[in-house]
Design a protein around this motif. Structure first.
Motif, PDB file in Angstrom:
ATOM      1  N   PHE A  88      13.019  -1.813  33.018  1.00 62.18           N
ATOM      2  CA  PHE A  88      12.136  -1.694  31.865  1.00 62.18           C
ATOM      3  C   PHE A  88      10.892  -0.898  32.233  1.00 62.18           C
ATOM      4  O   PHE A  88      10.335  -1.073  33.331  1.00 62.18           O
ATOM      5  CB  PHE A  88      11.669  -3.076  31.403  1.00 62.18           C
ATOM      6  CG  PHE A  88      12.757  -3.944  30.835  1.00 62.18           C
ATOM      7  CD1 PHE A  88      13.561  -4.702  31.669  1.00 62.18           C
ATOM      8  CD2 PHE A  88      12.967  -4.005  29.465  1.00 62.18           C
ATOM      9  CE1 PHE A  88      14.566  -5.502  31.152  1.00 62.18           C
ATOM     10  CE2 PHE A  88      13.964  -4.804  28.938  1.00 62.18           C
ATOM     11  CZ  PHE A  88      14.764  -5.558  29.782  1.00 62.18           C
ATOM     12  N   GLY A 103       9.660  -1.594  26.856  1.00 61.22           N
ATOM     13  CA  GLY A 103      10.768  -0.984  26.140  1.00 61.22           C
ATOM     14  C   GLY A 103      11.973  -1.897  26.150  1.00 61.22           C
ATOM     15  O   GLY A 103      11.906  -3.044  26.606  1.00 61.22           O
ATOM     16  N   SER A 104      13.094  -1.391  25.660  1.00 62.32           N
ATOM     17  CA  SER A 104      14.311  -2.197  25.536  1.00 62.32           C
ATOM     18  C   SER A 104      15.171  -2.163  26.789  1.00 62.32           C
ATOM     19  O   SER A 104      16.158  -2.889  26.883  1.00 62.32           O
ATOM     20  CB  SER A 104      15.127  -1.736  24.332  1.00 62.32           C
ATOM     21  OG  SER A 104      15.359  -0.340  24.420  1.00 62.32           O
ATOM     22  N   LYS A 107      20.270  -0.626  31.294  1.00 63.35           N
ATOM     23  CA  LYS A 107      21.118  -1.506  32.097  1.00 63.35           C
ATOM     24  C   LYS A 107      21.883  -0.647  33.096  1.00 63.35           C
ATOM     25  O   LYS A 107      22.726   0.169  32.711  1.00 63.35           O
ATOM     26  CB  LYS A 107      22.071  -2.281  31.193  1.00 63.35           C
ATOM     27  CG  LYS A 107      22.868  -3.352  31.909  1.00 63.35           C
ATOM     28  CD  LYS A 107      23.596  -4.268  30.937  1.00 63.35           C
ATOM     29  CE  LYS A 107      22.624  -5.160  30.196  1.00 63.35           C
ATOM     30  NZ  LYS A 107      23.345  -6.203  29.396  1.00 63.35           N
TER      31      LYS A 107
ATOM     32  N   GLN B  37      12.266 -12.930  24.711  1.00 61.07           N
ATOM     33  CA  GLN B  37      13.278 -11.902  24.962  1.00 61.07           C
ATOM     34  C   GLN B  37      14.657 -12.422  24.590  1.00 61.07           C
ATOM     35  O   GLN B  37      15.126 -13.408  25.157  1.00 61.07           O
ATOM     36  CB  GLN B  37      13.284 -11.479  26.433  1.00 61.07           C
ATOM     37  CG  GLN B  37      14.270 -10.378  26.737  1.00 61.07           C
ATOM     38  CD  GLN B  37      14.421 -10.100  28.217  1.00 61.07           C
ATOM     39  OE1 GLN B  37      14.255 -10.991  29.048  1.00 61.07           O
ATOM     40  NE2 GLN B  37      14.711  -8.852  28.563  1.00 61.07           N
ATOM     41  N   GLY B  40      19.565  -9.066  26.591  1.00 63.71           N
ATOM     42  CA  GLY B  40      19.763  -7.625  26.606  1.00 63.71           C
ATOM     43  C   GLY B  40      18.780  -6.835  25.769  1.00 63.71           C
ATOM     44  O   GLY B  40      18.988  -5.640  25.536  1.00 63.71           O
ATOM     45  N   MET B  41      17.723  -7.494  25.341  1.00 64.63           N
ATOM     46  CA  MET B  41      16.767  -6.813  24.455  1.00 64.63           C
ATOM     47  C   MET B  41      15.394  -6.681  25.108  1.00 64.63           C
ATOM     48  O   MET B  41      15.181  -7.122  26.236  1.00 64.63           O
ATOM     49  CB  MET B  41      16.653  -7.600  23.132  1.00 64.63           C
ATOM     50  CG  MET B  41      17.970  -7.795  22.415  1.00 64.63           C
ATOM     51  SD  MET B  41      18.684  -6.245  21.844  1.00 64.63           S
ATOM     52  CE  MET B  41      17.574  -5.887  20.473  1.00 64.63           C
ATOM     53  N   GLU B  42      14.487  -6.047  24.365  1.00 64.95           N
ATOM     54  CA  GLU B  42      13.151  -5.831  24.902  1.00 64.95           C
ATOM     55  C   GLU B  42      12.339  -7.125  24.900  1.00 64.95           C
ATOM     56  O   GLU B  42      12.710  -8.105  24.270  1.00 64.95           O
ATOM     57  CB  GLU B  42      12.434  -4.775  24.065  1.00 64.95           C
ATOM     58  CG  GLU B  42      12.189  -5.193  22.617  1.00 64.95           C
ATOM     59  CD  GLU B  42      12.289  -4.018  21.675  1.00 64.95           C
ATOM     60  OE1 GLU B  42      13.377  -3.807  21.122  1.00 64.95           O
ATOM     61  OE2 GLU B  42      11.268  -3.338  21.498  1.00 64.95           O
TER      62      GLU B  42
END
Lengths: 112, 115
Positions: A88, A103-104, A107, B37, B40-42
């Motif tokens: 991130f 941010g998102s 991966k 959170q 898998g997200m921000e």
């Protein structure tokens, strides 16, 4: 939103290859940081770059910052399976030292 | 390793229960944060504090509340949990101007499931 956006969302490479992740943001910043998160765990700080710096190194990590394009990149060289995680970027907005915008994430999967 | 702790690590509760998520740090940091959170997200900032008796809401609206009576302790409370509160909650602290300024140190997180 001031949140950074990482690109790509997911990246799969072989061990030994280099991994590059990008982060774009929208407003002026005083610093930008990169963090790593192993699955379901807390985040670990990797590297910080200030708005007046253009490049920074730490071990196998190289970070660049282009404030004119409002973007940063994280390069991991000679990747290892242990580098598998989500990465991130977090921006510290100019004039506000109390907040960080994440941010998102990207991966990263490093295959042995 | 950062000296910041969160309990419990996992919590499964029924709708309507009151819960408190604990966060403690032994680094003497003035600033503490709570993020939410989804997998898998921000991360979304829901609360932060820059010292004892000071708390602010973050950018993501949250029905939770926080308190900062001691420097080392920053608990988060949900008065009546709902399934929409199911998420991972991450606590962090930072100390600007000391060592690695502006760096945030994160706890391991609390994974909350509301049935």
């Amino acid at each position: 939103s001031q949140q950074g956006e990482e690109d790509p969302q997911a990246l799969s490479i072989q061990e030994g290859e280099n991994a590059t992740m990008n982060c774009s943001y929208k407003t002026s910043i005083n610093n930008l940081q990169w963090y790593r998160q192993n699955s379901g765990r807390g985040l670990v700080h990797l590297i910080l770059i200030r708005s007046n710096e253009r490049e920074k190194h730490s071990g196998r990590l190289r970070v660049t910052l282009d404030t004119s394009k409002k973007s940063s990149s994280l390069l991991i060289t000679a990747s290892r399976a242990a580098d598998t995680a989500s990465y991130f970027c977090a921006t510290g907005p100019a004039g506000n030292f109390n907040k960080f915008y994440f941010g998102s994430g990207t991966k990263l999967n490093v295959k042995p | 390793e950062a000296d910041i702790y969160q309990t419990p690590r996992y919590l499964v509760i029924g709708t309507g229960k009151k819960i408190t998520l604990e966060c403690s740090q032994t680094m003497g940091h003035d600033k503490m944060y709570w993020y939410q959170q989804d997998p898998g997200m921000e991360l979304h900032l829901i609360h932060y504090s820059y010292g004892v008796n000071s708390t602010e809401k973050g950018d993501l609206s949250s029905e939770s509340t926080v308190s900062r009576i001691r420097t080392e302790h920053f608990p988060l409370t949900l008065e009546s949990a709902r399934p929409s509160h199911t998420s991972q909650y991450l606590c962090a602290s930072s100390a600007q101007g000391e060592g690695r300024p502006d760096t945030q140190y994160f706890g391991p997180g609390t994974r909350l499931t509301v049935l």
